[in-house]
Design an enzyme around this catalytic site. Structure first.
Site, PDB file in Angstrom:
ATOM      1  N   HIS A 118      46.635  53.471 -16.503  1.00 56.17           N
ATOM      2  CA  HIS A 118      45.406  54.233 -16.305  1.00 56.17           C
ATOM      3  C   HIS A 118      45.261  54.653 -14.839  1.00 56.17           C
ATOM      4  O   HIS A 118      44.931  55.803 -14.543  1.00 56.17           O
ATOM      5  CB  HIS A 118      44.193  53.397 -16.715  1.00 56.17           C
ATOM      6  CG  HIS A 118      43.941  53.374 -18.185  1.00 56.17           C
ATOM      7  ND1 HIS A 118      44.837  52.809 -19.091  1.00 56.17           N
ATOM      8  CD2 HIS A 118      42.900  53.834 -18.934  1.00 56.17           C
ATOM      9  CE1 HIS A 118      44.356  52.927 -20.317  1.00 56.17           C
ATOM     10  NE2 HIS A 118      43.187  53.544 -20.256  1.00 56.17           N
ATOM     11  N   HIS A 177      43.884  44.203 -16.225  1.00 59.21           N
ATOM     12  CA  HIS A 177      44.803  44.308 -15.094  1.00 59.21           C
ATOM     13  C   HIS A 177      44.366  43.395 -13.955  1.00 59.21           C
ATOM     14  O   HIS A 177      43.165  43.145 -13.783  1.00 59.21           O
ATOM     15  CB  HIS A 177      44.864  45.744 -14.560  1.00 59.21           C
ATOM     16  CG  HIS A 177      45.664  46.681 -15.410  1.00 59.21           C
ATOM     17  ND1 HIS A 177      47.023  46.544 -15.601  1.00 59.21           N
ATOM     18  CD2 HIS A 177      45.294  47.769 -16.130  1.00 59.21           C
ATOM     19  CE1 HIS A 177      47.456  47.503 -16.398  1.00 59.21           C
ATOM     20  NE2 HIS A 177      46.420  48.260 -16.737  1.00 59.21           N
TER      21      HIS A 177
END
Length: 358
Positions: A118, A177
């Protein structure tokens, strides 16, 4: 390994801090995570920019596809864990007292975590958009225009970094993440985008070139996977971990697996090549109507509206190989619609209207 565990444990502390102290911003952070979704490049950013500037739109697809391909290879090389499963399996916490990280419907990504796809996708496509916008102002010569260019430069790059930081914080907040993974993703995306600033050949690439590029990307990725599998290294090791530690099985989506992203990107690149080298594109986007503002606005509106309909097309997931084939076709259809089908329909409509008026 000890240094990596220390990096991960510090990352967990940051995630806990965000989830505790930034709870009020949960909806905004989840929204920013969607903003950074690479799939938005094909359904929102690309149709908008391609109709306004075909050079920028073409570059955007190439940057997105090659950037995501590098992201896949880096993920396979770096073997990065994701926070939501790492805290469940690490042995560094005493007495099995692992920290509790909250999960969300978009947490359970199934691929490896480093670098963040992303963050990488967001930074590369926004880099293309910002540099494209600034290219219009850099040619201004008079003194007042130079000042305006500097102000525009400062404003756009400020927006760029605000968006990247927001996307990074959102990905860390939802525990998908670690901080170092999103930072790596941002700078890797910028490098890929900058490389394509000096690659003008993509604007004149033939359909054969698109096909050759697709075959190279697919064969290299598949060959890399098979070679390591022969060496008893499973590059899909992250999928069972995601399924095991995801708080809700319904949050596991085949669309987040490594090969799903690869197939989606190859389909988009093939669809772009097919569209740009089609007679419909030449007739509509290279004709006299292409210079009209009304033509471009109609194409933008029609493209955005049409692509939203693709969201209602649900690909069956019960058979993995069928899913990949249909995903490739759907992804190829989206840029083909933007580049050829919509402009040709708008061109035909305008030509019919002009004939009636005459």
């Amino acid at each position: 390994s000890i240094k990596m565990d220390l990096l991960h444990s510090n990352g967990v502390l940051i995630i806990q801090h965000l989830q505790r102290d930034y709870r009020a911003y949960q909806d905004f952070l989840n929204f920013m995570s969607h903003v950074g979704d690479p799939r938005n490049i094909f359904s929102i950013y690309f149709p908008l920019w391609f109709q306004l500037n075909q050079v920028v739109g073409t570059k955007m697809i190439w940057v997105a596809v090659i950037g995501d391909w590098f992201n896949l290879i880096f993920k396979w090389i770096l073997f990065g864990h994701r926070p939501y499963w790492w805290v469940q399996e690490t042995m560094i916490y005493p007495n099995q007292s692992s920290p509790c990280l909250e999960q969300f419907p978009i947490t359970c990504e199934t691929g490896p975590g480093s670098p963040s796809g992303h963050a990488m996708g967001s930074s590369c496509v926004w880099y293309v958009m910002v540099t494209a916008a600034l290219s219009y102002t850099v040619r201004w010569k008079d003194k007042s225009a130079v000042t305006l260019h500097r102000l525009t430069w400062s404003f756009l790059w400020s927006i760029f970094w605000i968006i990247q930081i927001s996307v990074c914080i959102s990905r860390v907040f939802i525990a998908t993440h670690f901080p170092h993974q999103v930072i790596l993703g941002v700078f890797a995306g910028i490098l890929v985008a900058e490389a394509f600033e000096h690659t003008p050949a993509i604007q004149t690439a033939s359909l054969r070139m698109y096909i050759k590029t697709n075959l190279f990307l697919f064969v290299f990725a598949l060959g890399f996977y098979l070679v390591l599998k022969l060496l008893d290294i499973d590059l899909l090791w992250s999928v069972p971990k995601a399924k095991k530690w995801c708080a809700n099985p319904d949050w596991i989506n085949i669309d987040t697996t490594p090969f799903a992203g690869l197939v989606r990107n190859l389909g988009a690149l093939f669809g772009l090549g097919l569209g740009i080298n089609s007679e419909m594109f030449i007739t509509s986007c290279k004709g006299k109507n292409s210079c009209k503002i009304s033509f471009r606005i109609l194409c933008v509106a029609a493209s955005l509206a049409t692509l939203q309909l693709y969201n209602f097309v649900k690909i069956p997931t019960h058979t993995e190989y069928l899913f990949y084939i249909l995903s490739f076709c759907k992804s190829a259809a989206m840029p083909l619609t933007v580049v050829a089908l919509v402009p040709y329909c708008v061109h035909s409509l305008m030509r019919t209207t002009e004939k009636k008026l005459n």
